[in-house]
Design a protein around this motif. Sequence first.
Motif, short mmCIF file in Angstrom:
data_model
loop_
_atom_site.label_atom_id
_atom_site.label_comp_id
_atom_site.label_asym_id
_atom_site.label_seq_id
_atom_site.Cartn_x
_atom_site.Cartn_y
_atom_site.Cartn_z
N LYS A 2 30.24 26.64 13.80
CA LYS A 2 30.64 25.57 12.90
C LYS A 2 32.00 25.87 12.27
CE LYS A 2 26.80 23.07 11.11
NZ LYS A 2 25.91 22.75 10.07
N PRO A 4 34.45 26.22 9.36
CA PRO A 4 34.24 26.46 7.93
C PRO A 4 34.92 25.42 7.04
CG PRO A 4 35.84 28.02 8.79
CD PRO A 4 35.31 27.24 9.96
N CYS A 6 35.43 21.77 8.03
CA CYS A 6 34.85 20.42 8.11
C CYS A 6 33.40 20.42 8.59
CB CYS A 6 35.71 19.54 9.01
SG CYS A 6 35.62 19.97 10.77
N SER A 7 32.85 21.59 8.89
CA SER A 7 31.46 21.76 9.35
C SER A 7 31.16 21.14 10.71
CB SER A 7 30.48 21.22 8.31
OG SER A 7 30.62 21.93 7.11
N SER A 8 32.19 20.85 11.46
CA SER A 8 32.00 20.29 12.80
C SER A 8 31.51 21.38 13.76
CB SER A 8 33.32 19.72 13.31
OG SER A 8 33.23 19.40 14.68
N ASP A 9 30.67 21.00 14.70
CA ASP A 9 30.22 21.92 15.75
C ASP A 9 31.18 21.94 16.94
OD1 ASP A 9 27.93 22.77 14.46
OD2 ASP A 9 26.70 21.15 15.28
N CYS A 31 39.21 24.15 15.67
CA CYS A 31 38.31 23.01 15.50
C CYS A 31 38.97 21.79 16.14
CB CYS A 31 38.03 22.76 14.02
SG CYS A 31 37.01 21.30 13.74
#
Length: 153
Positions: A2, A4, A6-9, A31
């Motif tokens: 993830k 750190p 935007c918490s996108s996978d 990301c």
Amino acid sequence: MKCPYCSSDNTRVIDSRPVDDNTAIRRRRNCDDCGRRFTTFEKVETIPLMIIKKDNTRERYDRSKIEDGVLRACHKRPVSAEQIGKLVDEVETEIYSRADREIPSSDIGELVMDKLKDLEAVAYVRFASVYREFKDVNTFVNELKKMLDSEDK
């Protein structure tokens, strides 16, 4: 992994390289959603090493305790920080290479004294005086005699 920010996978590895004598891998990641970069470290998970103290209590191994003891013993002696780090690394390598996950603190103290004896005589005597808890001058002199006898051989 993830992101750190935007918490996108939706992240990808853009560079990997070994660190710490090949005991870990540093990965630069990007990301795809927010475009930011971050670093992760990958290490092998190990069972924690436990130290059995003199009073039979157990505590987690703490490298800084060995470093502190060696630093105090080498205070105002001609021993570089690099030499101290190498000594602590050698002790740590020896204790981690053992099959046991619980090690008596006395074994670690003996390892440190063996390494200090070869590195710097005064630092060795300082460490031994604290580690062996010399009660009087005679025990201190006996330890010095042992050291001098071993150097003569």
